[in-house]
Design an enzyme around this catalytic site. Sequence first.
Site, short mmCIF file in Angstrom:
data_model
loop_
_atom_site.label_atom_id
_atom_site.label_comp_id
_atom_site.label_asym_id
_atom_site.label_seq_id
_atom_site.Cartn_x
_atom_site.Cartn_y
_atom_site.Cartn_z
N ARG A 78 60.28 29.12 68.98
CA ARG A 78 61.71 28.81 69.08
C ARG A 78 62.44 30.12 69.35
O ARG A 78 62.33 31.06 68.57
CB ARG A 78 62.26 28.19 67.79
CG ARG A 78 61.59 26.90 67.38
CD ARG A 78 62.30 26.29 66.17
NE ARG A 78 61.51 25.23 65.59
CZ ARG A 78 61.44 23.99 66.07
NH1 ARG A 78 62.11 23.68 67.16
NH2 ARG A 78 60.70 23.07 65.47
N ARG A 122 59.53 20.79 68.33
CA ARG A 122 60.42 19.63 68.21
C ARG A 122 61.90 20.01 68.20
O ARG A 122 62.32 20.89 67.47
CB ARG A 122 60.08 18.84 66.94
CG ARG A 122 60.89 17.55 66.81
CD ARG A 122 60.45 16.75 65.61
NE ARG A 122 59.17 16.10 65.83
CZ ARG A 122 58.13 16.21 64.99
NH1 ARG A 122 58.22 16.94 63.92
NH2 ARG A 122 57.01 15.56 65.24
N HIS A 147 51.86 27.84 67.14
CA HIS A 147 52.91 28.16 66.18
C HIS A 147 52.80 29.60 65.69
O HIS A 147 53.62 30.07 64.91
CB HIS A 147 52.80 27.17 64.99
CG HIS A 147 53.91 27.23 64.02
ND1 HIS A 147 53.75 27.64 62.71
CD2 HIS A 147 55.23 26.93 64.14
CE1 HIS A 147 54.90 27.58 62.08
NE2 HIS A 147 55.81 27.15 62.92
N TYR A 159 67.01 33.29 58.11
CA TYR A 159 65.75 32.94 57.45
C TYR A 159 65.12 34.18 56.82
O TYR A 159 65.16 35.27 57.40
CB TYR A 159 64.73 32.38 58.47
CG TYR A 159 65.07 31.06 59.11
CD1 TYR A 159 66.29 30.43 58.89
CD2 TYR A 159 64.16 30.44 59.95
CE1 TYR A 159 66.59 29.22 59.49
CE2 TYR A 159 64.45 29.22 60.56
CZ TYR A 159 65.66 28.62 60.33
OH TYR A 159 65.95 27.42 60.92
N HIS A 162 61.55 31.27 54.27
CA HIS A 162 60.67 30.88 55.37
C HIS A 162 59.36 31.67 55.43
O HIS A 162 58.43 31.28 56.15
CB HIS A 162 61.43 31.03 56.69
CG HIS A 162 60.76 30.45 57.88
ND1 HIS A 162 60.18 31.23 58.85
CD2 HIS A 162 60.56 29.17 58.27
CE1 HIS A 162 59.66 30.45 59.79
NE2 HIS A 162 59.89 29.20 59.46
N ARG A 186 59.26 26.19 49.14
CA ARG A 186 60.65 25.84 49.38
C ARG A 186 60.88 24.34 49.47
O ARG A 186 61.78 23.80 48.86
CB ARG A 186 61.14 26.48 50.68
CG ARG A 186 62.61 26.21 50.95
CD ARG A 186 63.00 26.53 52.38
NE ARG A 186 62.66 25.45 53.29
CZ ARG A 186 62.11 25.63 54.48
NH1 ARG A 186 61.79 26.83 54.88
NH2 ARG A 186 61.84 24.59 55.26
N ASN A 209 70.00 17.62 57.66
CA ASN A 209 68.59 17.47 57.26
C ASN A 209 68.17 16.01 57.28
O ASN A 209 67.08 15.66 57.75
CB ASN A 209 68.38 18.04 55.86
CG ASN A 209 68.42 19.56 55.82
OD1 ASN A 209 68.40 20.22 56.85
ND2 ASN A 209 68.48 20.11 54.62
#
Length: 711
Positions: free
Chosen positions: A378, A408, A438, A471, A595, A567, A51
Site C-alpha cells: 500500500r 484490498r 505482503h 502507524y 502495527h 491489537r 471499521n
Amino acid sequence: MEKTVDFTQAKYYENRELSWIKFNHRVLSEARDKSIPLLERVKFVAITSSNLDEFFMVRVASLKDMVHAKYKKTDIAGMTAGVQLEKINQATRELVELQYSTYNRSLKPLLESQGIHIIDNMDALDESQKEAADRYFSEVVYPVLTPMAVDASRPFPLIRNKSLNIAALIRKDENNVFATVQVPSVLPRLVALPASTEGEDYVFVLLDQLIIHNIGKLFSNYQVLCTSPYRIMRNADLSIDEDEANDLLKEIEKQLKKRQWGEVIRLEVDDDIDKELLEILKKELDTTSEDIFKLNGPIDLTFLMKLYGLDGKDELRYDSYQPKKVPQLIDEPNIFEAIQKNDILLHHPYQTFEPVIEFIRQAANDPKVLAIKQTLYRVSGNSPIIASLAQAAENGKQVTVLVELKARFDEENNIVWAKKLEKAGCHFIYGLVGLKTHSKIALVVRKEDDGIRRYVHLGTGNYNDSTAKLYTDCGVFTCNEAIGEDATSVFNMLSGYSEPLHWNHLVVAPIWLRKKFLKLIRRETKHAQNGEKAMITAKMNSLCDPEIIAALYEASAAGVQIDLIVRGICCLKVGIPGVSENIRVRSIVGNFLEHSRIFYFYNNGNEEYYMGSADWMPRNLDRRVEIIFPVLDADIQKEVKHILDVELVDNTKAHLLGADGEYTKPDKRGKLLVNSQIQFCEEAASKLPQQESILKDRVFIPAEPVRDEKE
C-alpha cells in the site's frame, strides 16, 4: 497415567469475527473515555463506523457466501458460518446501540456546550439560517441531484455501495410511487450555516436533512407522503481466478466494477422509517430483517471525522506530534555510508519515515547504484517512493518493483502506480499466483571501490509515507552480506521460479515461516520441560492460527511464561487451567495504530529477536509472501526489548484479556501512569543531540485519525 490435554478442542478458541467486534468495542471505549479531549472522542466514534463498514463488506460478506454455498465446516471455535452470522448480528447490534448512545447522550450535548451544533431537524433553525440553507440548496445542491422514480417504465436503479440515499413515497392521482435520490458525495455532508446566537461558533445541518426538507422541489407535481435516508453495504470481497486470468491487471479492473453490484448485506435506515417505505426497500434490495439496522441518529457517523480539524478548537484536541529525526542519520548526508557503520533501527511514527524515502531517492540518483528492487503493498496517493523508482529507471538503473494488485481496497490505487512504473521502464511484477505479496523489503545494489555491496531495508509496515505518521512500525537498514544474499534470493523467487535451497537469516512465508515459528515456540517448551527459564513475548496485529495457538497452549502448560501484545483479533483464550494459565494477552488502542510485529524468545539466555510483516494468522503463514528477519545487532536488540518492556507495563491505553473473554483496563490506583505511546514520543526527542523540550503529561497524536488497517 497423566491425561494428555487436546489443545485443539474448539472450546479453547474464540471466534475471530466476535473477537474483532470486541476490538471495535475497545476503539469505541476511547470515545467514552471522559479523560480524553472531546474532538478526540468524536474521532473514535467515526473510526468505529468506518471499521464496521469494512467488516461487513468483507468478513460478513464472506460468511454469507459460505451459507449460500451450503458450506458446513466449522471454524476453530466450532461454529458454522450460519451460527457465526447469528452471533455477529447480535454483537453488532449491541455495538451500534452503544455507538449511537455515546453520540446522542454524551458527545452531541458536549459539542453543543462547546459551541458546535449539528442540526438534524430543520425546524430548529431560525429564519436567517433557514434562508441560508434554502439558498445553498437552490444554488449548490439542487443542480447536482437526480431524483429517480420507480414505475413500470423505470426500473429500480442501482444503489451504490456505501452511498447515502433518500427514499420517498410520493403520490399522484391516488397512486403511490417510490422514488429515491442519492445524496451527492461530491458535496460536504456537513453544511455550514451562519451562527445566530451567542455561544454558537459552528452550526451545521446534515446534507441529507437539507435535501429531505426541500424534497418537494424535486417532485413538484407530486405529494410527498414520507421520506427516510438509507444506506447499503454490498459484498466487496473480490473473487479472482488467477489461473484463468490472462492479464491479472485487467481482471482486477473488471472485478472492481462488480463491487457496485455485489449482494446487499446490510441496510441502514432511520428507526422511524415508514413501514411501506421499508417494505419496498427490503423487497427491491433483496434483504432480510436480519440485514436491516434501524438507527437512532444520523446514518453513517464517519462524517464526524470532519469535525476534528475545526479552526479555533485546539483545546478540544491533543497537540499534533511531529516525528523526530533518527540520531544516526543527522550528520550523515550519504545514507549508504551511515548504514556501512552500523545497522540502523527506525521506530515509526516516533521517528520520521524520511530516511526510507531518502534511501530510495539517493539510490535513484547515485551513479554507484546499479539496481533497486522493492515490494509495494500500500502506497500513498502521491508517493515520493514511486516518483524515485520511476526516476531511477529513467536514470538507467535496473529497477524491479512488485506492486501487490490484490491489496484490498487499494486495488485501483495500485493499478495506477503499476501503469506509471511500467511506463517509466521499471521491471514490473504483479506477484505470485494465488499469493499476496505482503513482505516489506527494499534492496539497493551498489558498486563500490571494494566490490558490490547490497543495502537492505526490512520493515514491519508498508512503504507509505502517510500511514507512517499514524502507524507504529519498525524498520532496519543493514548492509549485512548474508541478509543481502537473502534479499536477492527473495526477489529472484518473486520474479522467476527460483526457490532457494538455503536461507542465511530471512524466514519467508508461505514455505518456511510456519515451521520456523513452531520450532521457536517448541524450543521454549522443551526448555521449560527441562526445568529451565523459558519466555516468549510476541507483538502483532492478530492471532488466530490454530496450530500456533495450540503450540502456545502446550508451551504454557509446560511452564513457559508468555506475554502477547495483540491489537485486534485474538482467538486464544487465557486463564484455562492446565492450558493457558501462563499466558497474558493485552491490546493497546491509542492514537497511533499499533502495527509492528515483534517476536522475542528467551532461548535459555541466548535471546533471539525477530521482526517482520507477518501476523500469526493462516493467511500470513500459508497464503502470502511474508518476511520475518532476525535482529542481529546487539544495540538494536536492546532497543527492541525496551519497546516490548514499555508496552507490557502500559496501564493507560492497554486493555487486558480476562479468563471470561472480556477486555478491561488495568487498575491504575496508586500506580505510576504509563502510556507507551507518550513515552516513545518523549524518548524519540530525548535521543536527539540537542534535546527538544517535552510537554509532560500531554499526549502527542498525529493530525490525522487512526483506524483499523484493511490488511
